[in-house]
Design an enzyme around this catalytic site. Structure first.
Site, PDB file in Angstrom:
ATOM      1  N   HIS A 161       0.831  -1.212   0.000  1.00 39.49           N
ATOM      2  CA  HIS A 161       0.000   0.000   0.000  1.00 39.49           C
ATOM      3  C   HIS A 161       0.865   1.262   0.000  1.00 39.49           C
ATOM      4  O   HIS A 161       0.669   2.161  -0.843  1.00 39.49           O
ATOM      5  CB  HIS A 161      -0.908  -0.009   1.233  1.00 39.49           C
ATOM      6  CG  HIS A 161      -1.750   1.221   1.389  1.00 39.49           C
ATOM      7  ND1 HIS A 161      -3.060   1.285   1.006  1.00 39.49           N
ATOM      8  CD2 HIS A 161      -1.462   2.457   1.894  1.00 39.49           C
ATOM      9  CE1 HIS A 161      -3.548   2.485   1.250  1.00 39.49           C
ATOM     10  NE2 HIS A 161      -2.590   3.212   1.801  1.00 39.49           N
ATOM     11  N   GLU A 162       1.795   1.339   0.929  1.00 37.22           N
ATOM     12  CA  GLU A 162       2.607   2.556   1.029  1.00 37.22           C
ATOM     13  C   GLU A 162       3.481   2.751  -0.208  1.00 37.22           C
ATOM     14  O   GLU A 162       3.721   3.885  -0.624  1.00 37.22           O
ATOM     15  CB  GLU A 162       3.451   2.530   2.304  1.00 37.22           C
ATOM     16  CG  GLU A 162       2.637   2.560   3.587  1.00 37.22           C
ATOM     17  CD  GLU A 162       1.677   3.737   3.673  1.00 37.22           C
ATOM     18  OE1 GLU A 162       1.964   4.798   3.083  1.00 37.22           O
ATOM     19  OE2 GLU A 162       0.627   3.580   4.327  1.00 37.22           O
TER      20      GLU A 162
ATOM     21  N   HIS B 121       1.648   4.649  -2.811  1.00 36.20           N
ATOM     22  CA  HIS B 121       1.795   6.105  -2.682  1.00 36.20           C
ATOM     23  C   HIS B 121       3.130   6.553  -3.298  1.00 36.20           C
ATOM     24  O   HIS B 121       3.194   7.588  -3.978  1.00 36.20           O
ATOM     25  CB  HIS B 121       1.778   6.506  -1.212  1.00 36.20           C
ATOM     26  CG  HIS B 121       0.430   6.497  -0.563  1.00 36.20           C
ATOM     27  ND1 HIS B 121      -0.656   7.169  -1.063  1.00 36.20           N
ATOM     28  CD2 HIS B 121      -0.004   5.896   0.579  1.00 36.20           C
ATOM     29  CE1 HIS B 121      -1.697   6.995  -0.272  1.00 36.20           C
ATOM     30  NE2 HIS B 121      -1.328   6.218   0.725  1.00 36.20           N
TER      31      HIS B 121
ATOM     32  N   HIS C  60       2.963   6.757  -6.994  1.00 39.43           N
ATOM     33  CA  HIS C  60       2.211   7.938  -7.404  1.00 39.43           C
ATOM     34  C   HIS C  60       3.135   9.161  -7.445  1.00 39.43           C
ATOM     35  O   HIS C  60       3.046   9.996  -8.355  1.00 39.43           O
ATOM     36  CB  HIS C  60       1.065   8.159  -6.422  1.00 39.43           C
ATOM     37  CG  HIS C  60      -0.034   9.041  -6.922  1.00 39.43           C
ATOM     38  ND1 HIS C  60      -1.126   9.384  -6.158  1.00 39.43           N
ATOM     39  CD2 HIS C  60      -0.216   9.669  -8.110  1.00 39.43           C
ATOM     40  CE1 HIS C  60      -1.931  10.159  -6.849  1.00 39.43           C
ATOM     41  NE2 HIS C  60      -1.400  10.355  -8.042  1.00 39.43           N
TER      42      HIS C  60
END
Length: 680
Positions: free
Chosen positions: A466-467, A470, A473
């Site tokens: 998940h991290e 980021h 992105h």
């Protein structure tokens, strides 16, 4: 620009991609650096505001966008340190800066000459030949200063300054109190038998934590940020589970210096008053006006509808757990019972999967390998580059052979680090400024003993993916303007790319790379992988209710008007959950009010719903990837080009709909959460 300053915080770095020289920076350098950077920024803004030429995008909006580079550098360094590696001096600096930076922002927003120029460019935005990103930036800048009080009269602006400064101090203090109380609430056991169920590594870490805290004997079980604790899901002794659970759920609400309840009430009151001053009914309306959700009532309706289905599913789930559970059954037993339930029948226990999830393999052969397959990203570790703490590792990132930026990984827990996991930007990408991204992922894994390996639970595995979503992105950002870069998107969109990246954790092509036994190197058995996938095919009802209850609490607090703020935090919390049908003696919210750092110490006030809102897009995108063949470079390229690279230079939801060919629907989310047909 003061990047040639002799102050080491502001000095130009000759390290790759402008990585700060952390070894040369001391805490004593920060406030002098801010003295320089704040004064320089105000001088730049005054020059823009007093420009005698007619206002244009270039001499006003773009000039503002490119101003304050020294301040951005100082912020990128200091606030990256303050969360993951705090100390008393940094905590005091953060308190000082919370007020100074708010006053600085107010001074700029309330500069009447500057506002007149911004207003002039904004009024002509449709006819002045601006590009799409330029027009969007103009609209964003205009709304930002109006929402900061630029259009208020003198009395209104004075009130805004007072309230904003006080809120900045309160929210900073909230986070620091929570960190202190989380450390103070760690549970000391004097008999290792009480820790039955924890792994050898976890028990060793508990002994080390006790020693670090000054205990000659015993084992200290430290607390994670949410209500549910990983240790509670493993401890076999009911009394041990209850001690840890109660320590978690009672944080910051037991009196003393760490109690946050009075602060919460003041924060809620000031936010409500500020929103009303700016013309909004509530703080929730103020916040959601800038998000992708249409209004606070739409969010409330979504949470209510999902909550009804989730509670129906939870009642069924809890009934099944009670039937299987031996002994009394309380809130401290639910996650333990859920973990035990996954190992019933002939299938292997999913807990065994932890033995195949060693951090290094997960990173290199899982997370990074998936990013390479999808986006052409290659991460090469740079042991010659130093992070801000000895535990921090640095990787250089390239894409198809071209340098992209740097990725820093700060994985292990320590008393100076606030709980949870998050992504930070030290430097944002911008074509106009010529800057490349420097991205940090922070988590709180248990550091293994020397010579041992760090094994990840399934939840930790998903968090690592998940991290890094980021991080992707930020790394793939390709925009002109820094305020539109990477994750600088509406709060209820920012979680979407990171949630999409979770889908690759158990994808056959990815899991085959990393899922090897940490000691034998044998690949994870097919039956175990099947069991893990089956157990995660839908979220547990417990997890869904935990999340929705926290989101509902956030919204309930922030839909209050100035005259509606209660005097009893816990009573309001109970009433708010009951009103939306999410009150459960067995399933408390993921965060109770007194330790809800996202909302009262971070940037998620009125926006904790964003995880479920983003998940609508995420679930649709997962189906899009799978329908196209899964882990395919062409699909990754299309996703990066259409969404990830755009940041906020385009409307992100519209960009996503363009990729799909239609607007996202909620059905895939309901199926993932196991809520299709529930309660009907």
């Amino acid at each position: 620009m003061a990047l040639d300053s002799t102050n080491p915080v502001l000095a130009a770095s000759d390290l790759p991609y402008g990585l700060p020289d952390f070894a040369a920076i001391s805490d004593d350098d920060f406030l002098p650096a801010y003295d320089i950077a704040l004064a320089e920024h105000l001088a730049e803004v005054d020059a823009i505001a007093s420009n005698s030429e007619p206002a244009t995008f270039a001499n006003t909006i773009e000039a503002l966008e490119n101003s304050g580079r020294a301040l951005a550098r100082a912020n990128g360094i200091f606030f990256n340190l303050e969360g993951p590696d705090s100390n008393p001096q940094r905590a005091q600096i953060a308190q000082t800066l919370a007020v100074r930076l708010t006053e600085h922002s107010n001074t700029i927003a309330m500069n009447s000459a500057l506002f007149a120029r911004i207003d002039e460019v904004h009024a002509a935005r449709e006819t002045s030949g601006l590009t799409g990103p330029q027009r969007r930036l103009t609209e964003q800048r205009y709304r930002a200063v109006v929402r900061a009080g630029a259009a208020l009269d003198d009395d209104g602006q004075a009130q805004m300054r007072e309230w904003s400064s006080r809120l900045a101090a309160l929210t900073t203090d909230f986070g620091q109190r929570l960190l202190d109380d989380t450390n103070a609430s760690a549970v000391l056991f004097d008999d290792v038998a009480d820790l039955d169920g924890l792994s050898t590594g976890e028990i060793a870490a508990a002994r080390r934590a006790a020693a670090d805290a000054g205990h000659d004997d015993g084992w200290l079980v430290t607390l994670e940020l949410p209500t549910s604790q990983g240790s509670v899901a493993k401890l076999t002794a009911p009394k041990s589970r209850r001690r840890v659970f109660e320590a978690s759920v009672n944080r910051c609400s037991h009196g003393g210096d760490h109690d946050t309840r009075a602060m919460v009430l003041e924060i809620v009151d000031l936010r409500a008053r500020r929103a009303r001053l700016l013309g909004y009914a509530t703080h929730a309306d103020f916040v959601i006006a800038e998000e992708t959700a249409p209004d606070s009532q739409t969010v409330a309706d979504l949470l209510s509808n999902l909550g009804a289905a989730a509670m129906a599913a939870a009642e069924s789930e809890l009934a099944g757990l009670r039937r299987r559970f031996d002994g009394s059954f309380g809130p401290a037993d639910v996650t333990f019972a859920l973990a035990q339930n996954t190992g019933t029948g002939d299938a292997p226990s999913v807990d065994e999967f932890e033995q195949y999830c060693e951090l290094e393999a997960v990173l290199v052969d899982g997370v990074f390998a998936a990013a390479h397959a999808l986006y052409g990203l290659t991460l090469t570790e740079r042991p010659d580059l130093r992070g801000y703490h000895p535990d921090v590792r640095v990787w250089e990132v390239s894409r198809d052979g071209d340098g992209v930026g740097l990725f820093l990984g700060d994985f292990f827990a320590r008393p100076s680090k606030r709980g949870g996991a998050w992504m930070n930007n030290i430097v944002d990408q911008s074509r106009t400024l010529g800057t490349s991204p420097i991205i940090v992922n922070v988590s709180n894994l248990t550091k293994p003993e020397t010579g041992e390996k760090c094994l990840l639970t399934f939840d930790q595995l998903i968090t690592v993916f998940h991290e890094f979503g980021h991080a992707i992105h930020g790394l793939l950002s390709d925009v002109d303007y820094v305020s539109q870069s990477g994750t600088s998107v509406p709060r209820d969109f920012v979680e979407f790319p990171s949630q999409v990246n979770e889908m690759w954790a158990l994808h056959p092509d990815v899991v085959a790379g990393y899922a090897r036994h940490h000691s034998t190197g044998e690949p994870a058995p097919a039956a175990l992988l099947d069991a893990v996938r089956a157990s995660t095919a839908t979220e547990t009802a417990h997890s869904t209710v935990e999340y929705l209850a926290a989101a509902a609490l956030d919204l309930a607090w922030h839909r209050l008007g100035p005259d509606d703020v209660p005097t009893d935090v816990l009573a309001f919390e109970a009433r708010a959950l009951a009103e939306v049908g999410l009150a459960s003696d067995l399933i408390p919210p993921r965060y109770r009010t007194a330790y809800f750092n996202h909302v009262f110490g971070g940037g998620y006030s009125s926006a904790y719903y964003s995880y479920i809102w983003s998940e609508v897009l995420d679930a649709e995108t997962e189906q899009w990837f799978l329908a196209g063949g899964g882990l395919q470079r062409e699909l990754g390229r299309r996703f990066a080009d259409a969404v990830l690279s755009k940041g906020d230079s385009e409307d992100p939801v519209r960009a996503h709909a363009s990729m799909l060919g239609r607007a996202a629907q909620i059905t895939p989310l309901l199926a993932r959460r196991g809520l299709v047909g529930v309660g009907e």
